[in-house]
Design a protein around this motif. Structure first.
Motif, PDB file in Angstrom:
ATOM      1  N   UNK A 148       0.842  -1.203   0.000  1.00  0.00           N
ATOM      2  CA  UNK A 148       0.000   0.000   0.000  1.00  0.00           C
ATOM      3  C   UNK A 148       0.875   1.250   0.000  1.00  0.00           C
ATOM      4  N   UNK A 149       1.872   1.288   0.894  1.00  0.00           N
ATOM      5  CA  UNK A 149       2.781   2.435   0.947  1.00  0.00           C
ATOM      6  C   UNK A 149       3.543   2.588  -0.370  1.00  0.00           C
ATOM      7  N   UNK A 150       3.940   1.450  -0.941  1.00  0.00           N
ATOM      8  CA  UNK A 150       4.650   1.482  -2.218  1.00  0.00           C
ATOM      9  C   UNK A 150       3.804   2.058  -3.330  1.00  0.00           C
ATOM     10  N   UNK A 151       2.535   1.666  -3.390  1.00  0.00           N
ATOM     11  CA  UNK A 151       1.627   2.179  -4.419  1.00  0.00           C
ATOM     12  C   UNK A 151       1.402   3.681  -4.253  1.00  0.00           C
ATOM     13  N   UNK A 152       1.326   4.147  -3.010  1.00  0.00           N
ATOM     14  CA  UNK A 152       1.167   5.588  -2.756  1.00  0.00           C
ATOM     15  C   UNK A 152       2.375   6.350  -3.300  1.00  0.00           C
ATOM     16  N   UNK A 153       3.573   5.852  -3.013  1.00  0.00           N
ATOM     17  CA  UNK A 153       4.793   6.504  -3.480  1.00  0.00           C
ATOM     18  C   UNK A 153       4.881   6.492  -5.010  1.00  0.00           C
ATOM     19  N   UNK A 154       4.534   5.366  -5.616  1.00  0.00           N
ATOM     20  CA  UNK A 154       4.550   5.275  -7.083  1.00  0.00           C
ATOM     21  C   UNK A 154       3.547   6.246  -7.687  1.00  0.00           C
ATOM     22  N   UNK A 155       2.379   6.362  -7.072  1.00  0.00           N
ATOM     23  CA  UNK A 155       1.349   7.283  -7.554  1.00  0.00           C
ATOM     24  C   UNK A 155       1.835   8.726  -7.539  1.00  0.00           C
ATOM     25  N   UNK A 156       2.543   9.098  -6.482  1.00  0.00           N
ATOM     26  CA  UNK A 156       3.099  10.461  -6.389  1.00  0.00           C
ATOM     27  C   UNK A 156       4.098  10.697  -7.517  1.00  0.00           C
ATOM     28  N   UNK A 157       4.971   9.714  -7.759  1.00  0.00           N
ATOM     29  CA  UNK A 157       5.992   9.857  -8.792  1.00  0.00           C
ATOM     30  C   UNK A 157       5.364   9.980 -10.180  1.00  0.00           C
ATOM     31  N   UNK A 158       4.397   9.124 -10.489  1.00  0.00           N
ATOM     32  CA  UNK A 158       3.759   9.163 -11.805  1.00  0.00           C
ATOM     33  C   UNK A 158       3.023  10.475 -12.026  1.00  0.00           C
ATOM     34  N   UNK A 159       2.340  10.966 -10.989  1.00  0.00           N
ATOM     35  CA  UNK A 159       1.641  12.244 -11.100  1.00  0.00           C
ATOM     36  C   UNK A 159       2.632  13.376 -11.365  1.00  0.00           C
ATOM     37  N   UNK A 160       3.737  13.346 -10.666  1.00  0.00           N
ATOM     38  CA  UNK A 160       4.778  14.376 -10.820  1.00  0.00           C
ATOM     39  C   UNK A 160       5.344  14.368 -12.236  1.00  0.00           C
ATOM     40  N   UNK A 161       5.649  13.179 -12.752  1.00  0.00           N
ATOM     41  CA  UNK A 161       6.198  13.072 -14.104  1.00  0.00           C
ATOM     42  C   UNK A 161       5.196  13.571 -15.145  1.00  0.00           C
ATOM     43  N   UNK A 162       3.918  13.220 -14.978  1.00  0.00           N
ATOM     44  CA  UNK A 162       2.889  13.675 -15.916  1.00  0.00           C
ATOM     45  C   UNK A 162       2.761  15.196 -15.899  1.00  0.00           C
ATOM     46  N   UNK A 163       2.827  15.783 -14.713  1.00  0.00           N
ATOM     47  CA  UNK A 163       2.767  17.253 -14.607  1.00  0.00           C
ATOM     48  C   UNK A 163       3.940  17.882 -15.338  1.00  0.00           C
ATOM     49  N   UNK A 164       5.142  17.313 -15.163  1.00  0.00           N
ATOM     50  CA  UNK A 164       6.322  17.843 -15.838  1.00  0.00           C
ATOM     51  C   UNK A 164       6.196  17.755 -17.353  1.00  0.00           C
TER      52      UNK A 164
END
Length: 308
Positions: free
Chosen positions: A127-143
């Protein structure tokens, strides 16, 4: 013990050499799509230079060496934000834009605090891993979708080479070399820790972390010499974001990482150091040579609690 030292040296060399191939080829491929240097630094180059951390962390986690899995990430970020950033500022003061400080720097600070919160729970699981991955993917998409739309002749990175056919097999060979180097480094370091009678956390947060941070050091030194300030800051902040969100996130999903109390002092100090870095970047929107010297001292001083 000499054999283990040779394994560590060979592993570190393979990580450095292979990551250099990854960075060079990946950045060249990205330039074909006219991606700005800051975005390249925060994504492609950061992910490429973080490949050693991912391989080492994942390998350690699957071998049941949870302390080394986490200490590698924490130690690499300590080395990046203390030793490398401090050294680069001493060589040449680093100009920090509002975007880097208020968007990227604050996000990294928040991710560090979140990961430390997970550490208090005692595990980075799926669960914690999926949260961290979600943050990273969102950040990359914004960039990607909010990147500046500029013409090629207005971008410094347009003067660099674009990808050719050789970059694709070169990229694959780079990842293969990183995988082998990571395996050698973990095996050598864990055995060396037993010989020296110290914890795997201490070895992971110092020797292993410094070894996996060699690509960031080489990349930042090259960027500093060429005056590529955005690439330098983008690489360090992006690498640390990828270390926490990508490396720990994916590893946590594949194999939950148990966190011992040994990790807490270093993780707490890392948050404090990031706050100092944000203040340094905000004062005058740059990191001066004196501030760089302070970060360099803090970077090495943060190793002390791990051996105590």
């Amino acid at each position: 013990m000499l054999t283990q030292i040779l394994y560590i040296a060979l592993g570190a060399f393979l990580l450095w050499f292979s990551a250099d191939w990854i960075v060079d080829s990946a950045a060249a491929i990205a330039r074909r799509f006219r991606v700005p240097e800051l975005v390249i630094g925060l994504t492609i180059v950061a992910i490429g230079t973080s490949a050693p951390e991912f391989i080492v962390t994942a390998t350690a986690a699957f071998k049941g060496l949870s302390d080394m899995a986490l200490s590698n990430v924490v130690g690499s970020n300590i080395f990046n934000l203390g030793v490398i950033l401090g050294l680069m500022a001493i060589l040449r003061p680093i100009v920090a834009s509002r975007t880097v400080v208020l968007r990227d720097g604050l996000l990294l600070f928040a991710v560090m605090a979140l990961t430390t919160g997970f550490a208090f729970i005692g595990e980075i699981g799926r669960i914690e891993g999926l949260i961290l991955i979600g943050i990273l993917l969102t950040y990359i998409l914004v960039l990607i979708f909010r990147r500046p739309k500029t013409h090629c002749d207005e971008q410094a990175n347009c003067n660099e080479r674009s990808a050719t056919w050789i970059d694709y097999p070169k990229l694959a060979a780079g990842f293969a070399g990183v995988s082998l180097g990571g395996t050698l480094l973990v095996d050598g370091a864990s055995t060396l820790a037993l010989h020296l009678g110290v914890s795997t956390w201490a070895i992971g947060v110092t020797i292993v972390a410094a070894g996996t941070s060699l690509p960031e050091l080489v990349t930042c030194l090259s960027a500093s010499i060429k005056g590529k300030n955005d690439m330098l800051l983008g690489n360090l902040i992006g690498s640390d974001l990828f270390n926490f969100c990508g490396v720990l996130g994916v590893t946590g999903v594949l194999h939950p990482i148990e966190i011992s109390q040994t990790a807490m002092p270093s993780m707490t100090m890392l948050i404090g150091s990031m706050a100092i870095i944000l203040l340094c970047m905000r004062t005058g929107w740059k990191i001066s040579r004196k501030e760089g010297a302070l970060l360099l001292v803090l970077g090495f001083a943060r190793w002390i609690p791990s051996f105590l």
